[in-house]
Design a protein around this motif. Sequence first.
Motif, short mmCIF file in Angstrom:
data_model
loop_
_atom_site.label_atom_id
_atom_site.label_comp_id
_atom_site.label_asym_id
_atom_site.label_seq_id
_atom_site.Cartn_x
_atom_site.Cartn_y
_atom_site.Cartn_z
N TYR A 16 -4.09 -16.15 -26.52
CA TYR A 16 -5.28 -16.90 -26.06
C TYR A 16 -6.50 -16.21 -26.69
O TYR A 16 -6.97 -15.20 -26.20
CB TYR A 16 -5.33 -16.85 -24.53
N SER A 64 -14.05 -15.54 -27.47
CA SER A 64 -15.11 -14.52 -27.42
C SER A 64 -15.15 -13.82 -26.06
O SER A 64 -15.46 -12.64 -25.97
CB SER A 64 -16.48 -15.16 -27.68
N PHE A 65 -14.93 -14.58 -24.99
CA PHE A 65 -14.91 -14.03 -23.62
C PHE A 65 -16.14 -13.14 -23.37
O PHE A 65 -16.02 -12.00 -22.94
CB PHE A 65 -13.61 -13.25 -23.37
N LYS A 118 -21.90 -15.65 -33.16
CA LYS A 118 -22.40 -15.66 -31.78
C LYS A 118 -22.96 -14.28 -31.43
O LYS A 118 -22.28 -13.28 -31.64
CB LYS A 118 -21.27 -15.99 -30.79
N GLY A 134 -8.60 -23.82 -24.22
CA GLY A 134 -8.98 -24.64 -23.07
C GLY A 134 -9.83 -25.81 -23.54
O GLY A 134 -10.60 -25.67 -24.50
N ASN A 152 -14.59 -26.30 -13.23
CA ASN A 152 -15.07 -25.41 -14.29
C ASN A 152 -15.52 -26.13 -15.56
O ASN A 152 -15.80 -25.50 -16.57
CB ASN A 152 -13.94 -24.44 -14.68
N VAL A 168 -18.65 -24.81 -16.89
CA VAL A 168 -18.75 -23.35 -16.96
C VAL A 168 -18.49 -22.88 -18.39
O VAL A 168 -17.43 -23.12 -18.95
CB VAL A 168 -17.71 -22.68 -16.01
P1 ADP Z 1 -14.79 -19.23 -28.39
O1 ADP Z 1 -15.97 -18.54 -28.99
O2 ADP Z 1 -13.52 -18.99 -29.16
O3 ADP Z 1 -14.97 -20.67 -28.02
P2 ADP Z 1 -14.86 -18.76 -25.54
O4 ADP Z 1 -14.72 -17.46 -24.80
O5 ADP Z 1 -16.13 -19.50 -25.38
O6 ADP Z 1 -14.55 -18.41 -27.04
O7 ADP Z 1 -13.66 -19.72 -25.13
C1 ADP Z 1 -12.31 -19.33 -25.32
C2 ADP Z 1 -11.42 -20.50 -24.94
O8 ADP Z 1 -11.54 -20.76 -23.55
C3 ADP Z 1 -11.78 -21.81 -25.64
O9 ADP Z 1 -10.59 -22.53 -25.89
C4 ADP Z 1 -12.62 -22.55 -24.62
O10 ADP Z 1 -12.55 -23.94 -24.78
C5 ADP Z 1 -11.92 -22.10 -23.34
N1 ADP Z 1 -12.84 -22.18 -22.21
C6 ADP Z 1 -14.08 -21.67 -22.12
N2 ADP Z 1 -14.64 -21.97 -20.93
C7 ADP Z 1 -13.71 -22.69 -20.24
C8 ADP Z 1 -13.67 -23.33 -18.95
N3 ADP Z 1 -14.73 -23.31 -18.15
N4 ADP Z 1 -12.55 -23.97 -18.58
C9 ADP Z 1 -11.50 -24.02 -19.43
N5 ADP Z 1 -11.46 -23.46 -20.67
C10 ADP Z 1 -12.55 -22.81 -21.08
#
Ligand code: ADP
Length: 161
Positions: A6, A9-10, A41, A88, A123, A126
């Motif tokens: 998975y 950036s988290f 980012k 996600g 979410n 979110v």
């Molecule tokens: P990235 O920069 O790779 O998009 P993120 O941390 O923003 O990193 O997201 C990582 C993954 O988690 C992506 O697939 C994103 O769509 C999913 N994601 C982020 N926020 C949510 C949420 N609220 N519900 C479900 N999936 C999420």
Amino acid sequence: MRVAVYPGSFDPVTNGHIDILEKISRIFDKIIVAVVHNVSKQALFTLDERVELIRESTKHLDNIEVECFSGLLANYLHSKDACAIIRGLRTVADFEYEMHMGMINKRLIPEVDTIFIMADSRNIFVSSSIIKEAALLGGDVSELVPEIVKLKLEAKRREME
Ligand code: ADP
């Protein structure tokens, strides 16, 4: 052993990410959360801080590992013997970008599939960026992130004052 990666950036991990992890931890034997350094980012938390926050927030799940990763995802997947990439999906806007990423990854590493997990309706709105913005302006994000993340965001806010 079915291993899924998975990546993301988290920055920081949210309840949206945790919900996805809870769902996939029931499907795969091992999940590797790969914390990516994304040059496009501007990050609030360091890679080590992000890893630590995910570890703390997933203590209730016993098949999750958290690592930093840089470079080509396809090479990383290969080195981990992974069979799936987890992403996600919140909205149609997510879908368009994710579909392109999924296609290029399929071309680069055909034996690995991208699996999309639908966000829980709680979410949908979110995102790490919205959380950061709200929290740093003093908004209450306690319903949207794990407790440890809320505390770290408060500490960052105080540092910036
Ligand atoms: P990235 O920069 O790779 O998009 P993120 O941390 O923003 O990193 O997201 C990582 C993954 O988690 C992506 O697939 C994103 O769509 C999913 N994601 C982020 N926020 C949510 C949420 N609220 N519900 C479900 N999936 C999420």
